[in-house]
Design a protein around this motif. Structure first.
Motif, short mmCIF file in Angstrom:
data_model
loop_
_atom_site.label_atom_id
_atom_site.label_comp_id
_atom_site.label_asym_id
_atom_site.label_seq_id
_atom_site.Cartn_x
_atom_site.Cartn_y
_atom_site.Cartn_z
N SER A 194 0.83 -1.19 0.00
CA SER A 194 0.00 0.00 0.00
C SER A 194 0.88 1.26 0.00
CB SER A 194 -0.91 -0.01 1.23
OG SER A 194 -1.60 1.20 1.37
N GLY B 180 -4.18 -6.95 7.32
CA GLY B 180 -5.57 -6.53 7.28
C GLY B 180 -5.86 -5.23 8.01
N SER C 248 -10.09 -6.85 7.92
CA SER C 248 -10.25 -8.16 7.31
C SER C 248 -10.77 -9.24 8.24
CB SER C 248 -8.92 -8.60 6.69
OG SER C 248 -8.50 -7.67 5.71
N VAL D 96 -10.67 2.59 1.64
CA VAL D 96 -9.62 1.57 1.64
C VAL D 96 -10.26 0.24 1.24
CG1 VAL D 96 -7.72 0.56 2.96
CG2 VAL D 96 -8.61 2.78 3.62
N SER E 152 -9.98 -3.98 1.45
CA SER E 152 -9.43 -5.23 1.96
C SER E 152 -9.66 -6.30 0.90
CB SER E 152 -10.13 -5.62 3.26
OG SER E 152 -10.00 -7.01 3.52
N VAL F 90 -5.50 -1.01 8.54
CA VAL F 90 -5.18 0.30 8.00
C VAL F 90 -4.81 1.17 9.20
CG1 VAL F 90 -7.60 1.06 8.05
CG2 VAL F 90 -5.96 2.24 6.59
N GLY G 189 -2.22 0.90 4.38
CA GLY G 189 -2.69 -0.43 4.71
C GLY G 189 -1.55 -1.43 4.79
N VAL H 254 -4.56 -5.44 2.99
CA VAL H 254 -5.05 -4.12 2.62
C VAL H 254 -3.90 -3.48 1.84
CG1 VAL H 254 -5.94 -1.91 3.43
CG2 VAL H 254 -6.52 -4.01 4.66
#
Length: 387
Positions: free
Chosen positions: A196, A212, A231, A254, A256, A214, A208, A240
């Motif tokens: 990310s 999983g 997630s 965002v 997942s 952020v 992210g 993510v």
């Protein structure tokens, strides 16, 4: 090979749009039968080819070449900075000629960022390079020790870049010295390859991770403002890896890979809405519309509520990060660059410059720079669309 003759460019453009050109110097072009025109009419010209440059053509017996680094552009020196799978960073002038090249330790996972004439180059060898965009001269380098995997972000006197190992590095723009870093432990199960890129707004970096989560971090010192798990339970494909995006109202989005798309309050990370569409790997927001691309589809959602506006099936496994250029939504896929109408999701044309496109193109005004998977860099002039 570099093409500069105007007559050749016009012929090339018409052939690309019509799908008549079978090959040129080993580069394949394909038209799209969905192009909205009767066969007898003149093809609609969505773009013209200014030039192309063969930077890293496929080698003998090389199977499935793939270029993952988005080109960058320095408007002052009119230099395009391209990073290719052979480990070279190159500066290409407005005539399509290579002005300089710089050898890194290995291939690149992501493209450079050019700010104030300096190209910040994330190396797959774990080194962040600062090069003069016009000349290729090295200004400094920072050894991160982990393969870097995102386009750098420059903010608050720092360069932020993430690694394949879930570490975000912050390096001082002036001299390449370490400022801070933030790391999360990857999950024990399978993950989706990717990382990310941080989004920076008002002194906060949103990013992210493959576990999983952020996280919102202070750009000044890397301190955690908030973190949120997207997630749920489990240990596989929690990633993510999408780069967060934000709309004009300050709402954060965002994706997942496992649990779908999330709209969050930027200040707190509180949930606004979630649409459980698994497999999305990239997001793009424009006005009141959120675009998402991933496994086998491209979607458009109403950003305020998450309501699906349209979905375009791709007929193949994945799409890479889309970009906007002159009223078109451009979606790189493993087979071509797809031109979609943002309002309807209808395909206008599909262009394959050779072995498909993995790296998102880079738009600079009407210019579009495209790096094909067979190592050809293209400069296109976008003509836009009507309606």
């Amino acid at each position: 090979m570099t093409m500069r003759l105007v007559s050749w460019k016009r012929w090339l453009c018409g052939a690309v749009a019509a799908g008549l050109l079978g090959g040129c110097s080993g580069v394949q072009y394909y038209g799209n039968p969905e192009l909205p025109r009767p066969p007898s009419n003149t093809p609609l010209e969505y773009f013209s080819v200014n030039w192309w440059a063969a930077l890293a053509p496929p080698q003998t017996l090389e199977y499935g070449p793939r270029e993952t680094a988005t080109p960058a552009y320095d408007a002052v020196s009119r230099t395009t900075v391209a990073l290719t799978r052979d480990g070279f960073a190159r500066g290409v002038g407005p005539d399509g000629q290579v002005k300089w090249k710089y050898k890194a330790g290995s291939r690149f996972n992501a493209g450079a960022r050019v700010v104030d004439g300096v190209a910040y180059v994330p190396g797959g060898d774990g080194v962040l390079y600062a090069l003069d965009a016009a000349s290729g001269e090295e200004k400094w380098k920072y050894v991160a020790g982990e393969a870097l995997a995102t386009v750098p972000v420059v903010s608050n006197g720092l360069v932020l870049v993430a690694s394949e190992s879930d570490t975000l590095f912050a390096v001082k723009i002036a001299d390449g010295q370490w400022a801070w870093q933030y790391r999360r432990d990857p999950p024990t199960g399978f993950t989706v390859r990717g990382a990310s890129r941080p989004l920076v707004r008002e002194g906060v970096a949103y990013i992210g991770f493959s576990d999983g989560f952020v996280v919102a971090l202070s750009v000044d010192d890397g301190g955690v403002t908030w973190e949120r798990s997207l997630s749920g339970a489990g240990s596989e494909f929690l990633d993510v890896d999408s780069s967060p995006v934000m709309d004009a109202n300050g709402q954060l989005y965002v994706a997942s890979y496992k649990s779908g798309i999330f709209a969050l309050e930027a200040e707190s990370g509180d949930l606004v809405w979630n649409t459980a569409v698994a497999g999305m790997t990239s997001l793009l927001v424009s006005g009141q519309v959120l675009f998402a691309a991933g496994d086998g589809r491209v979607d458009a959602y109403l950003a305020e509520t998450g309501r699906l506006l349209w979905s375009h099936p791709l007929g193949e496994r994945a799409a890479f990060a889309p970009v906007f250029a002159q009223g078109m939504l451009l979606v790189p896929t493993s087979s071509s660059l797809l031109f979609l109408e943002p309002k309807t999701g209808r395909s206008r044309v599909s262009w394959n410059p050779g072995s498909g496109i993995t790296a998102p193109p880079f738009a600079a005004g009407r210019q579009l720079f495209v790096l094909s998977n067979n190592g050809y860099l293209y400069s296109l002039n976008m003509n836009g669309i009507d309606g």
